[in-house]
Design an enzyme around this catalytic site. Structure first.
Site: not given
Ligand code: CP3
Length: 343
Positions: A25, A29, A38, A75, A150
């Site tokens: 990640r 943010r 974003r 994502d 999910y």
């Molecule tokens: O690693 C990276 O920088 C690459 C991008 C990436 C994102 N999500 C961007 C993201 C990757 C590899 C993921 C994987 C992901 N997404 C997983 C597996 C890894 C983990 O973290 O467990 C899962 C379970 C998801 C599903 C998901 N997406 C959730 C549960 C959430 C909400 C949690 C949060 O942090 O808000 C997201 C949103 C998300 N995916 C964000 C980002 C940068 C935040 C969204 C925002 O900008 O508001």
């Protein structure tokens, strides 16, 4: 020091010290430039589906910190979205999907899948063309089990009770869902590799809630299929498996799936990790809260990992994604600390 392609060297089994570093990640943010892009994109999904903007945020942490790998910004849930499931991201609530019923699974169709994900493949191509040669580009997908949790619950839950229960009540439908996701996810990874990804990571964030038989059936079996399918096409492309929370099962996960490297969460003890490392490269596993805390907690966490795992093939990373409240100065300090170390 020549850090050329160091992530790929480690994935090839070499020990590189100081180890290469990237953070799960890493585009997120905690970076003001990410928040600005974003904002410009409108929604999180618009950001994922606009190739220029997805490429831009992928590159931001590389420009700022010089990480040794970039990970495609997207994502894991774009896969069910491209299969036609409704998906939205709500501020502060995370992803919301329309929960799938057992009876709907046989009607899931992959028609138009790659067409819908074309912006993702385009983003990969843009990033590769702008990335320094020595920086590895990682593609990724969610593991079928984690994506299914999910799809079934419709949102994140603390213990994935809805998906576990679904698996016990509807075993045939669960197997079918996981097999379908495995097949399409493998093709999704192949397309990312074609577009320019050097290696791929399979995120199984919810592997840690499963009992022994379910771990085998829901987590290992679909990943075995993905690895086989990707290797049919690209036998040399490294695959990192990240079955978060797998504990003792990490060992059988590596043996049965044959992934090139294991992503370790922060609960994995260094002694156990060192044993795993004898069988192949490992990645991890700093507690993301040590990076939030900084100071002594951070210094000790880094030193512990480097001293226990630095003598073998290691990619330094967090044990899960970086948290939004992480101070940028702590990331800079961590990189300085890792890169100044000499054995
Ligand atoms: O690693 C990276 O920088 C690459 C991008 C990436 C994102 N999500 C961007 C993201 C990757 C590899 C993921 C994987 C992901 N997404 C997983 C597996 C890894 C983990 O973290 O467990 C899962 C379970 C998801 C599903 C998901 N997406 C959730 C549960 C959430 C909400 C949690 C949060 O942090 O808000 C997201 C949103 C998300 N995916 C964000 C980002 C940068 C935040 C969204 C925002 O900008 O508001």
């Amino acid at each position: 020091m020549n850090r050329s392609r160091s992530v790929l060297e480690v994935l090839g089994g070499k020990t590189v010290f100081p180890p290469p570093v990237w953070l799960m990640r890493q585009a997120g943010r905690y970076l003001p430039e990410y928040r600005a892009t974003r904002e410009r994109a409108g929604s999180f999904l618009d950001l994922c589906y606009t190739p220029e903007l997805a490429a831009e945020v992928t590159l931001q942490p590389i420009r700022r910190f010089g990480f040794d790998a970039a990970i495609l910004f997207s994502d894991i849930l774009v896969v069910p979205h491209a299969l036609g499931r409704k998906l939205r991201f709500e501020e502060g609530r995370g992803p919301l999907l329309e929960p799938i019923a057992a009876g709907e699974i046989e009607r899931l169709s992959s028609a138009g899948f790659h067409e819908r994900l074309r912006p993702v493949y385009e983003a990969v191509g843009i990033v590769r063309s702008e990335l320094p040669r020595e920086t590895t580009l990682l593609g990724f997908c969610g593991a079928p089990w984690t994506v299914a949790t999910y799809m079934i619950a419709g949102h994140g839950t603390p213990d994935q009770a809805p998906a576990r229960l679904f698996g016990y009540r509807h075993p045939a439908e669960m197997d079918r869902l996981l097999a379908g996701l495995a097949e399409i996810s493998a093709e999704y990874l192949v397309r990312q590799i074609e577009a320019g990804a050097d290696a791929v990571q399979i995120f199984d964030s919810w592997a840690g809630v499963l009992d022994e038989e379910s771990f085998e059936r829901f987590c290992v079996r679909p990943v075995v299929h993905i690895v086989a399918r990707v290797r049919e096409r690209y036998p040399m492309v490294p695959i990192i498996g990240f079955p978060r929370g797998a504990g003792e099962f990490y060992r059988s996960y590596r043996q049965k799936t044959g992934v090139t490297a294991l992503g370790l969460d922060w609960m994995v003890p260094a002694s156990f990790a060192a044993g795993l490392q004898k069988e192949g490269p490992v990645q991890g596993n700093l507690d993301p809260l040590r990076l939030v805390a900084g100071g002594k907690a951070l210094g000790e966490g880094i030193a512990h990992i480097l001293s226990k795992l630095g003598g073998g093939p290691l990619i330094f990373n967090l044990g899960h994604g970086i948290l939004p409240e992480t101070p940028i100065s702590h990331v800079e300090w961590m990189l300085g600390e890792i890169r100044r170390t000499e054995r």
